[in-house]
Design a protein around this motif. Structure first.
Motif, PDB file in Angstrom:
ATOM      1  N   VAL A 289       0.833  -1.206   0.000  1.00  0.00           N
ATOM      2  CA  VAL A 289       0.000   0.000   0.000  1.00  0.00           C
ATOM      3  C   VAL A 289       0.868   1.257   0.000  1.00  0.00           C
ATOM      4  O   VAL A 289       0.619   2.203  -0.759  1.00  0.00           O
ATOM      5  CB  VAL A 289      -0.970  -0.013   1.206  1.00  0.00           C
ATOM      6  CG1 VAL A 289      -1.643   1.346   1.393  1.00  0.00           C
ATOM      7  CG2 VAL A 289      -2.013  -1.108   1.041  1.00  0.00           C
TER       8      VAL A 289
ATOM      9  N   GLU B 178      -0.773   5.487  -3.620  1.00  0.00           N
ATOM     10  CA  GLU B 178      -2.087   5.867  -4.134  1.00  0.00           C
ATOM     11  C   GLU B 178      -3.105   6.207  -3.052  1.00  0.00           C
ATOM     12  O   GLU B 178      -4.089   6.897  -3.339  1.00  0.00           O
ATOM     13  CB  GLU B 178      -2.648   4.739  -5.008  1.00  0.00           C
ATOM     14  CG  GLU B 178      -1.824   4.505  -6.259  1.00  0.00           C
ATOM     15  CD  GLU B 178      -2.323   3.339  -7.086  1.00  0.00           C
ATOM     16  OE1 GLU B 178      -3.101   2.501  -6.556  1.00  0.00           O
ATOM     17  OE2 GLU B 178      -1.924   3.256  -8.249  1.00  0.00           O
ATOM     18  N   THR B 179      -2.892   5.712  -1.826  1.00  0.00           N
ATOM     19  CA  THR B 179      -3.932   5.877  -0.806  1.00  0.00           C
ATOM     20  C   THR B 179      -3.438   6.326   0.560  1.00  0.00           C
ATOM     21  O   THR B 179      -4.261   6.725   1.383  1.00  0.00           O
ATOM     22  CB  THR B 179      -4.718   4.562  -0.621  1.00  0.00           C
ATOM     23  OG1 THR B 179      -3.803   3.510  -0.280  1.00  0.00           O
ATOM     24  CG2 THR B 179      -5.480   4.186  -1.890  1.00  0.00           C
TER      25      THR B 179
ATOM     26  N   ARG C 210      -9.047  -7.457  -2.000  1.00  0.00           N
ATOM     27  CA  ARG C 210      -9.907  -6.284  -2.219  1.00  0.00           C
ATOM     28  C   ARG C 210     -11.185  -6.684  -2.941  1.00  0.00           C
ATOM     29  O   ARG C 210     -11.187  -7.555  -3.800  1.00  0.00           O
ATOM     30  CB  ARG C 210      -9.142  -5.208  -2.987  1.00  0.00           C
ATOM     31  CG  ARG C 210      -8.024  -4.654  -2.119  1.00  0.00           C
ATOM     32  CD  ARG C 210      -7.234  -3.549  -2.748  1.00  0.00           C
ATOM     33  NE  ARG C 210      -6.071  -3.304  -1.887  1.00  0.00           N
ATOM     34  CZ  ARG C 210      -4.884  -2.955  -2.336  1.00  0.00           C
ATOM     35  NH1 ARG C 210      -4.687  -2.755  -3.622  1.00  0.00           N
ATOM     36  NH2 ARG C 210      -3.891  -2.782  -1.487  1.00  0.00           N
TER      37      ARG C 210
ATOM     38  N   VAL D 202      -8.420  10.904   3.689  1.00  0.00           N
ATOM     39  CA  VAL D 202      -8.879   9.912   2.726  1.00  0.00           C
ATOM     40  C   VAL D 202      -8.639  10.496   1.332  1.00  0.00           C
ATOM     41  O   VAL D 202      -9.201  11.535   0.985  1.00  0.00           O
ATOM     42  CB  VAL D 202     -10.372   9.567   2.927  1.00  0.00           C
ATOM     43  CG1 VAL D 202     -10.818   8.523   1.913  1.00  0.00           C
ATOM     44  CG2 VAL D 202     -10.625   9.095   4.358  1.00  0.00           C
ATOM     45  N   VAL D 203      -7.802   9.826   0.564  1.00  0.00           N
ATOM     46  CA  VAL D 203      -7.451  10.323  -0.765  1.00  0.00           C
ATOM     47  C   VAL D 203      -8.703  10.342  -1.638  1.00  0.00           C
ATOM     48  O   VAL D 203      -9.424   9.339  -1.739  1.00  0.00           O
ATOM     49  CB  VAL D 203      -6.329   9.467  -1.395  1.00  0.00           C
ATOM     50  CG1 VAL D 203      -6.006   9.949  -2.805  1.00  0.00           C
ATOM     51  CG2 VAL D 203      -5.076   9.504  -0.518  1.00  0.00           C
ATOM     52  N   ASP D 204      -8.955  11.483  -2.259  1.00  0.00           N
ATOM     53  CA  ASP D 204     -10.174  11.701  -3.050  1.00  0.00           C
ATOM     54  C   ASP D 204     -10.349  10.670  -4.163  1.00  0.00           C
ATOM     55  O   ASP D 204     -11.469  10.299  -4.494  1.00  0.00           O
ATOM     56  CB  ASP D 204     -10.146  13.116  -3.634  1.00  0.00           C
ATOM     57  CG  ASP D 204     -11.513  13.747  -3.712  1.00  0.00           C
ATOM     58  OD1 ASP D 204     -12.438  13.297  -3.003  1.00  0.00           O
ATOM     59  OD2 ASP D 204     -11.661  14.700  -4.495  1.00  0.00           O
ATOM     60  N   THR D 205      -9.256  10.201  -4.756  1.00  0.00           N
ATOM     61  CA  THR D 205      -9.345   9.223  -5.841  1.00  0.00           C
ATOM     62  C   THR D 205      -9.514   7.790  -5.333  1.00  0.00           C
ATOM     63  O   THR D 205      -9.698   6.879  -6.142  1.00  0.00           O
ATOM     64  CB  THR D 205      -8.097   9.302  -6.748  1.00  0.00           C
ATOM     65  OG1 THR D 205      -6.932   9.148  -5.935  1.00  0.00           O
ATOM     66  CG2 THR D 205      -8.046  10.616  -7.504  1.00  0.00           C
ATOM     67  N   ASN D 206      -9.491   7.590  -4.033  1.00  0.00           N
ATOM     68  CA  ASN D 206      -9.705   6.263  -3.456  1.00  0.00           C
ATOM     69  C   ASN D 206     -11.214   6.044  -3.335  1.00  0.00           C
ATOM     70  O   ASN D 206     -11.789   6.014  -2.247  1.00  0.00           O
ATOM     71  CB  ASN D 206      -9.001   6.147  -2.101  1.00  0.00           C
ATOM     72  CG  ASN D 206      -9.019   4.743  -1.540  1.00  0.00           C
ATOM     73  OD1 ASN D 206      -9.603   3.827  -2.108  1.00  0.00           O
ATOM     74  ND2 ASN D 206      -8.388   4.577  -0.396  1.00  0.00           N
ATOM     75  N   THR D 207     -11.853   5.902  -4.488  1.00  0.00           N
ATOM     76  CA  THR D 207     -13.315   5.853  -4.537  1.00  0.00           C
ATOM     77  C   THR D 207     -13.885   4.640  -3.813  1.00  0.00           C
ATOM     78  O   THR D 207     -14.994   4.722  -3.277  1.00  0.00           O
ATOM     79  CB  THR D 207     -13.812   5.898  -5.993  1.00  0.00           C
ATOM     80  OG1 THR D 207     -13.209   4.827  -6.730  1.00  0.00           O
ATOM     81  CG2 THR D 207     -13.456   7.237  -6.649  1.00  0.00           C
TER      82      THR D 207
ATOM     83  N   ALA E 172     -12.772   3.318  -0.984  1.00  0.00           N
ATOM     84  CA  ALA E 172     -12.827   3.666   0.438  1.00  0.00           C
ATOM     85  C   ALA E 172     -13.898   4.722   0.694  1.00  0.00           C
ATOM     86  O   ALA E 172     -14.674   4.602   1.648  1.00  0.00           O
ATOM     87  CB  ALA E 172     -11.470   4.162   0.926  1.00  0.00           C
TER      88      ALA E 172
ATOM     89  N   HIS F  28      -0.570  12.115  -6.073  1.00  0.00           N
ATOM     90  CA  HIS F  28      -0.873  10.774  -6.591  1.00  0.00           C
ATOM     91  C   HIS F  28       0.043  10.486  -7.779  1.00  0.00           C
ATOM     92  O   HIS F  28       0.236  11.363  -8.626  1.00  0.00           O
ATOM     93  CB  HIS F  28      -2.341  10.721  -7.013  1.00  0.00           C
ATOM     94  CG  HIS F  28      -2.850   9.366  -7.283  1.00  0.00           C
ATOM     95  ND1 HIS F  28      -2.569   8.677  -8.443  1.00  0.00           N
ATOM     96  CD2 HIS F  28      -3.642   8.545  -6.538  1.00  0.00           C
ATOM     97  CE1 HIS F  28      -3.173   7.504  -8.403  1.00  0.00           C
ATOM     98  NE2 HIS F  28      -3.826   7.396  -7.264  1.00  0.00           N
TER      99      HIS F  28
END
Length: 161
Positions: free
Chosen positions: A20, A25-26, A88, A117-122, A124, A145
């Protein structure tokens, strides 16, 4: 099955954390993080809690949970969750998040706040929203990112009162 993590679980937790973190990415963790540095950050002492989601001897995910801030902020919980790439989409993240919520309620916290919370981690974001979390705000461009450039970091909140 979700159970408390022990020091003996670290060899199974570290590959998940390493994957991770190095994906970038997250989580806003340094991708050069060593196993020992990560272990100290992840396996937190009581009253915090660290758990694993295990299928027999295989660790599929892990989470830690703690007071978001000391002193005047100690009535709000926070936590971090990581799921093995191979697991996942199989409900591991939902089970870990549900466990975190139950722990926070049982521990008397007034709310849970996820700070970044990363915005692109849709995946989550959708999971957390399905469990009642709302986005309080987004820090635009606060996360670098590797594929999308500078993206937002959400502050997500669940009121437990």
């Amino acid at each position: 099955m979700i159970r408390p993590a022990t020091a003996a679980d670290w060899p199974s937790i570290w590959p998940i954390v390493e994957d991770v973190v190095t994906a970038r990415e997250t989580f806003a963790y340094d991708p050069a993080l060593t196993s020992e540095e990560a272990r100290r950050m992840w396996l937190l002492p009581s009253p915090a809690r660290t758990v694993v989601f295990a299928d027999g001897a295989e660790v599929l995910g892990t989470a830690n949970m703690y007071a978001n801030r000391p002193g005047p902020g100690s009535h709000v919980a926070s936590g971090s969750l990581m799921v093995a790439a191979s697991a996942r989409g199989r409900g591991v993240g939902r089970a870990l998040t549900t466990d975190l919520i139950a722990w926070a309620r049982e521990s008397g916290f007034a709310a849970i706040q996820f700070n970044a919370v990363v915005d692109t981690n849709t995946a989550a974001v959708s999971l957390y929203e399905s469990l009642g979390f709302t986005t309080l705000g987004v820090a635009p461009g606060a996360f670098r990112h590797p594929a999308h450039g500078d993206v937002g970091l959400r502050i997500m909140w669940l009121d437990l009162r």
